[in-house]
Design an enzyme around this catalytic site. Structure first.
Site, PDB file in Angstrom:
ATOM      1  N   TYR A   1      65.585  95.474  35.770  1.00 37.57           N
ATOM      2  CA  TYR A   1      66.608  96.345  35.126  1.00 37.57           C
ATOM      3  C   TYR A   1      66.960  97.035  36.304  1.00 37.57           C
ATOM      4  CZ  TYR A   1      65.588  95.729  30.238  1.00 37.57           C
ATOM      5  OH  TYR A   1      65.334  95.409  28.915  1.00 37.57           O
TER       6      TYR A   1
ATOM      7  N   LYS B   1      52.877  87.756  35.046  1.00 40.74           N
ATOM      8  CA  LYS B   1      53.183  86.218  35.118  1.00 40.74           C
ATOM      9  C   LYS B   1      52.767  85.756  36.663  1.00 40.74           C
ATOM     10  CE  LYS B   1      54.698  82.290  33.768  1.00 40.74           C
ATOM     11  NZ  LYS B   1      54.093  81.447  32.566  1.00 40.74           N
TER      12      LYS B   1
ATOM     13  N   ASP C   1      53.653  84.697  28.497  1.00 44.79           N
ATOM     14  CA  ASP C   1      53.634  83.782  27.355  1.00 44.79           C
ATOM     15  C   ASP C   1      52.594  83.589  26.400  1.00 44.79           C
ATOM     16  OD1 ASP C   1      52.243  82.595  29.544  1.00 44.79           O
ATOM     17  OD2 ASP C   1      53.374  80.817  29.655  1.00 44.79           O
TER      18      ASP C   1
ATOM     19  N   ASP D   1      59.963  94.875  27.263  1.00 45.95           N
ATOM     20  CA  ASP D   1      61.265  95.068  26.446  1.00 45.95           C
ATOM     21  C   ASP D   1      60.999  94.081  25.299  1.00 45.95           C
ATOM     22  OD1 ASP D   1      63.817  95.622  25.675  1.00 45.95           O
ATOM     23  OD2 ASP D   1      64.492  93.684  26.621  1.00 45.95           O
TER      24      ASP D   1
ATOM     25  N   ASP E   1      59.499  94.510  21.176  1.00 44.82           N
ATOM     26  CA  ASP E   1      60.312  94.080  19.949  1.00 44.82           C
ATOM     27  C   ASP E   1      59.464  92.976  19.034  1.00 44.82           C
ATOM     28  OD1 ASP E   1      62.418  95.348  20.631  1.00 44.82           O
ATOM     29  OD2 ASP E   1      63.797  93.726  20.488  1.00 44.82           O
TER      30      ASP E   1
HETATM   31  C1  IPM Z   1      65.140  99.194  24.671  1.00 42.14           C
HETATM   32  C2  IPM Z   1      66.564  98.593  24.607  1.00 42.14           C
HETATM   33  C3  IPM Z   1      67.133  98.742  26.113  1.00 42.14           C
HETATM   34  C4  IPM Z   1      66.356  97.967  27.006  1.00 42.14           C
HETATM   35  C5  IPM Z   1      68.725  97.962  25.817  1.00 42.14           C
HETATM   36  C6  IPM Z   1      69.667  98.926  24.974  1.00 42.14           C
HETATM   37  C7  IPM Z   1      69.256  98.582  27.388  1.00 42.14           C
HETATM   38  O1  IPM Z   1      66.291  96.942  24.469  1.00 42.14           O
HETATM   39  O2  IPM Z   1      64.977 100.288  24.824  1.00 42.14           O
HETATM   40  O3  IPM Z   1      64.191  98.254  24.508  1.00 42.14           O
HETATM   41  O4  IPM Z   1      66.467  96.913  27.115  1.00 42.14           O
HETATM   42  O5  IPM Z   1      65.650  98.703  27.695  1.00 42.14           O
HETATM   43 MG    MG Z   2      64.632  96.467  23.811  1.00 38.45          MG
END
Ligand code: IPM
Ligand code: MG
Length: 360
Positions: free
Chosen positions: A146, A195, A227, A251, A255
């Site tokens: 990032y 990884k 993975d 990230d 999710d």
């Molecule tokens: C998160 C989001 C952010 C990230 C985006 C919006 C830049 O996906 O907070 O997980 O990737 O960190």
């Molecule tokens: Mg995210």
């Protein structure tokens, strides 16, 4: 105690859910004899519309002068919103990355919990979900891909894009220490995800995490390739306590973990620096499709406010009161539309806030 809080209502459903979190916070501090001083700042699309940039230096200074930041959500529909016609450094997400970096918020805590009352929303087979799960994803937030150097060049007529994944041992050590500290207060297990079979940055990650682990003989450490971790999260999520990982892997895995709960509208998060300062926000996004309809689930933001009371202000009893109120409304069968199921009572965003206020 006087709590100095900067709020970022942001975009989409952000303003609605932050308003409900403020209601619940106000009732909580009133009950326990504290007071709050709020200052709002603009970030994301809301700031672009007014200032032409997703976060101003004045807004950062305001955030820095507070004890903590409570955020709703930022960003809009990436295919239709004019914000996404701007160059990448001026889009809503750039504001979020900037505040993380400027405030040195390197430790991102994302709990993924399967609530008993919402177990039916879990998309996994019952034979897997019946074990329940309660994990904390600890994501490094200010390094890695990032924030590494990036550029797009054309060489001999061929376009080429470069992103760089860099970590130094200090960046790894400080997040590892936070991870082990938090594991100590939980089930005392850290799964470090990397990884290391391919990446140098992962091999350094693994080596430094092992060094830190020596100071925590009471905490079990295991290493897992990313993975495999993605598979294990759907195969046997109950095995995890703290998942410690770098920015990009975190990230993606966070999710996945939130989806596995089936109720992303319930999940809070905290981003912390070396002191007690933190930025607290729901794990979900700005949901522009339902913005302004008063149907969003404010619970993730309200639970983020509870995390703020716990981590920044050490107000455990107050945080417990909010979390207990959430469990109570769920038990009584109240649901916003995203977690609605048969036999329950559907309520709006503001009604959910009111119900929680009554139960504090
Ligand atoms: C998160 C989001 C952010 C990230 C985006 C919006 C830049 O996906 O907070 O997980 O990737 O960190
Ligand atoms: Mg995210």
């Amino acid at each position: 105690m006087e709590l100095k809080i900067t709020c970022i209502p942001g975009d989409g459903i952000g303003p609605e859910i932050v308003a409900e979190a403020k209601k619940v916070l106000n009732k909580t501090v009133e009950k326990f004899g504290h007071s709050i001083q709020y200052t709002d700042i603009l970030m994301g699309g809301a700031s672009i519309d007014v200032h032409g940039v997703p976060l101003t230096d004045e807004a950062i200074a305001t955030a820095k002068s507070a004890d903590a930041v409570l955020m709703g959500s930022i960003g809009g529909d990436t295919t239709t919103s004019p914000w996404y016609k701007l160059e990448p450094s001026l889009r809503p997400e750039a504001g979020l990355l900037k505040i993380r970096k400027e405030l040195n918020l390197f430790a991102n805590l994302r709990p993924a919990i399967l609530y008993d009352e919402l177990a039916g929303a879990c998309p996994l087979k019952e034979e897997i979900s019946k074990a329940g799960f309660d994990m904390m994803i600890m994501r490094e937030l200010t390094g890695g891909l990032y924030f590494g150097e990036r550029k797009t060049v054309t060489e001999n007529g061929v376009r080429k894009a470069i992103d760089t994944l860099t970590y130094n041992e200090e960046e790894i050590r400080r997040i590892a220490i936070k991870g082990f500290d938090i594991a100590r207060k939980r089930k005392k297990k850290v799964t470090s995800v990397d990884k290391a079979n391919v990446l140098d940055s992962s091999r350094l990650w693994r080596a430094v995490v092992e060094e830190v682990a020596k100071d925590y003989p009471d905490v079990t450490l295991e290493h897992m390739l990313v993975d495999n971790c993605a598979m294990q999260l759907v195969k046997n999520p109950a095995q995890f306590d703290v998942i410690l990982t770098e920015n990009m892997f975190g990230d993606i895995l966070s999710d996945e973990a939130s989806m596995v709960t089936g109720s992303i509208g319930m999940l809070a998060s905290a981003s912390l620096n070396d002191s007690k300062f933190g930025l607290y926000e729901p794990s979900h996004g700005s949901a522009p499709d339902i913005a302004g309809k008063n149907i969003a689930n404010p619970i993730a933001t309200i639970l983020s406010a509870a995390m703020m009371l716990r981590f920044t202000f050490d107000l455990d009893k107050e945080a417990d009161a909010i979390e207990a109120a959430v469990k109570q409304v769920l038990k009584e069968g109240y649901r916003t539309v995203d977690i609605m199921s048969e036999g329950c009572t559907q309520v709006s965003c503001s009604e959910m806030g009111d119900l929680l206020v009554e139960r504090i």
